[in-house]
Design a protein around this motif. Structure first.
Motif, short mmCIF file in Angstrom:
data_model
loop_
_atom_site.label_atom_id
_atom_site.label_comp_id
_atom_site.label_asym_id
_atom_site.label_seq_id
_atom_site.Cartn_x
_atom_site.Cartn_y
_atom_site.Cartn_z
N ALA A 17 0.81 -1.21 0.00
CA ALA A 17 0.00 0.00 0.00
C ALA A 17 0.84 1.26 0.00
O ALA A 17 0.55 2.22 -0.71
N THR A 18 1.91 1.29 0.83
CA THR A 18 2.73 2.49 0.91
C THR A 18 4.19 2.11 0.74
O THR A 18 4.68 1.18 1.39
N PRO A 19 4.90 2.81 -0.13
CA PRO A 19 6.30 2.45 -0.36
C PRO A 19 7.17 2.79 0.84
O PRO A 19 6.87 3.71 1.61
N ALA A 20 8.26 2.04 1.01
CA ALA A 20 9.23 2.37 2.04
C ALA A 20 9.96 3.63 1.65
O ALA A 20 10.00 4.01 0.48
N LEU A 21 10.54 4.31 2.63
CA LEU A 21 11.17 5.60 2.38
C LEU A 21 12.66 5.47 2.06
O LEU A 21 13.19 6.24 1.28
N ALA A 22 13.33 4.52 2.67
CA ALA A 22 14.70 4.15 2.40
C ALA A 22 15.72 5.22 2.82
O ALA A 22 16.65 4.93 3.55
N SER A 29 12.09 11.94 9.26
CA SER A 29 11.01 12.93 9.14
C SER A 29 9.64 12.28 9.27
O SER A 29 8.74 12.82 9.93
N ALA A 30 9.47 11.11 8.65
CA ALA A 30 8.18 10.43 8.69
C ALA A 30 7.92 9.75 10.02
O ALA A 30 6.77 9.53 10.41
N GLY A 31 9.00 9.37 10.71
CA GLY A 31 8.83 8.73 12.02
C GLY A 31 8.48 7.26 11.96
O GLY A 31 8.01 6.69 12.94
N THR A 32 8.75 6.60 10.82
CA THR A 32 8.45 5.17 10.66
C THR A 32 9.53 4.51 9.82
O THR A 32 10.02 5.11 8.86
N ILE A 33 9.87 3.28 10.17
CA ILE A 33 10.78 2.50 9.35
C ILE A 33 10.19 1.12 9.11
O ILE A 33 9.63 0.50 10.02
N LYS A 34 10.27 0.65 7.85
CA LYS A 34 9.80 -0.69 7.49
C LYS A 34 11.00 -1.63 7.44
O LYS A 34 11.96 -1.38 6.72
N VAL A 35 10.90 -2.72 8.18
CA VAL A 35 12.01 -3.67 8.27
C VAL A 35 11.50 -5.07 7.95
O VAL A 35 10.56 -5.56 8.57
N VAL A 91 10.37 -2.28 1.66
CA VAL A 91 10.98 -2.17 2.98
C VAL A 91 12.19 -1.25 2.89
O VAL A 91 12.75 -1.03 1.81
N ASP A 92 12.57 -0.71 4.06
CA ASP A 92 13.75 0.15 4.14
C ASP A 92 15.01 -0.66 4.39
O ASP A 92 16.09 -0.30 3.92
N LEU A 93 14.87 -1.72 5.19
CA LEU A 93 16.00 -2.57 5.55
C LEU A 93 15.56 -4.02 5.55
O LEU A 93 14.39 -4.32 5.78
N VAL A 94 16.52 -4.91 5.32
CA VAL A 94 16.28 -6.34 5.45
C VAL A 94 17.12 -6.86 6.61
O VAL A 94 18.35 -6.86 6.54
N VAL A 95 16.46 -7.25 7.68
CA VAL A 95 17.12 -7.87 8.84
C VAL A 95 16.54 -9.27 8.92
O VAL A 95 15.61 -9.55 9.66
N GLY A 216 20.58 -5.91 4.93
CA GLY A 216 20.51 -5.45 3.55
C GLY A 216 20.00 -4.03 3.45
O GLY A 216 19.02 -3.66 4.11
N VAL A 217 20.67 -3.22 2.62
CA VAL A 217 20.31 -1.83 2.40
C VAL A 217 20.20 -1.60 0.89
O VAL A 217 21.03 -2.11 0.12
N LYS A 218 19.22 -0.84 0.47
CA LYS A 218 19.07 -0.57 -0.96
C LYS A 218 20.25 0.23 -1.48
O LYS A 218 20.75 1.15 -0.82
N LYS A 219 20.72 -0.11 -2.69
CA LYS A 219 21.81 0.62 -3.31
C LYS A 219 21.50 2.11 -3.38
O LYS A 219 20.40 2.51 -3.72
N GLY A 220 22.50 2.92 -3.08
CA GLY A 220 22.35 4.36 -3.15
C GLY A 220 22.04 5.03 -1.83
O GLY A 220 22.23 6.24 -1.69
#
Length: 259
Positions: A17-22, A29-35, A91-95, A216-220
């Protein structure tokens, strides 16, 4: 600690539904992280008895959110979903107990290692062995056809008594019942054995092959990667990762490689 209860189906819906911010600044700023965490890979991540995800990786995700000062949204994933979810901003991170290798590094970036994952020899505290050669004279249980079986067959002493079993459950039961003196398996299997059988003495004797886990972190996303590496260093020095290793894997945190 920030705790998030989330059903797999709901997590998947939210992920689409909502893309991760990365980017680190946007996350703050958004106050949320997707892991992304393991959907069903205990003790790193699985659905607990109370309907919330638990495990080593889940605790690390909670620590990340806590140290960032943001809310945590857990996204349970299978192994095959880990890199695609990161690449497509779900997701922003892969743990998720992910090993690093040159092929995967073509697609994503990796942090320094945060968790141990290895094959090793495990036995009671009273058995003094420290190498494959010292397995001589002991009954060694292993699941047939595994990496551990191949390693022992190739490098074990000539008089090594290997007892092979059809699956991990049988290998575990043989050790618990005293049919074998040593069990050679993955550290997660040994950890589960210890958790399920608290009266059985078991400890790591030596490591056969290491494959530690990396975030895991997205390239860039260089700012996020740098923050994650500082986070891992801080938690190693402060003892938090050692506490998680003792809690979920039943052993002190070993030395882990840094990238």
């Amino acid at each position: 600690m920030i705790r998030t209860t989330i059903a797999a189906a709901v997590a998947a819906t939210l992920a689409f539904a909502t893309p991760a911010l990365a980017d680190l600044s946007d996350i703050l700023s958004a106050g949320t992280i997707k892991v992304a965490v393991p959907e069903n890979f205990p003790p790193f991540g699985s659905l607990g008895m109370e309907g919330e995800y638990v495990g080593y990786d889940v605790d690390v995700a909670n620590l990340i959110a806590e140290n960032l000062g943001v809310e945590l949204e857990l996204v349970p994933v299978t192994s095959a979903q880990r890199i695609p979810y990161l690449e497509t901003d779900r997701v922003d991170l892969v743990v998720s107990s992910m090993g690093a290798n040159p092929e995967r590094a073509k697609s994503i970036w990796f942090s320094s290692a945060y968790a141990p994952f290895f094959s090793g020899a495990f036995a009671g505290a009273d058995l003094p062995i420290g190498s494959v050669a010292e397995l001589s004279g002991h009954k060694v249980g292993v699941t047939g056809g595994t990496l551990e079986d191949l390693e022992l067959t190739e490098n074990g002493p000539e008089d090594l008594e290997i007892i092979r079993f059809g699956d991990n459950a049988a290998t575990i039961q043989a050790f618990v019942s005293g049919q074998t003196d040593v069990i050679v398996t993955g550290n997660t299997v040994a950890a589960q054995l210890g958790a399920d059988n608290p009266n059985v003495s078991i400890e790591t004797k030596f490591i056969i092959k290491e494959s530690p886990a990396f975030i895991g972190v997205k390239k860039g996303n260089i700012d996020l990667l740098q923050w994650v590496n500082v986070f891992i260093l801080h938690k190693k020095l402060g003892g938090e990762l050692n506490d998680l290793s003792e809690k979920w894997l039943g052993q002190p945190l070993p030395d882990l490689p840094a990238l």
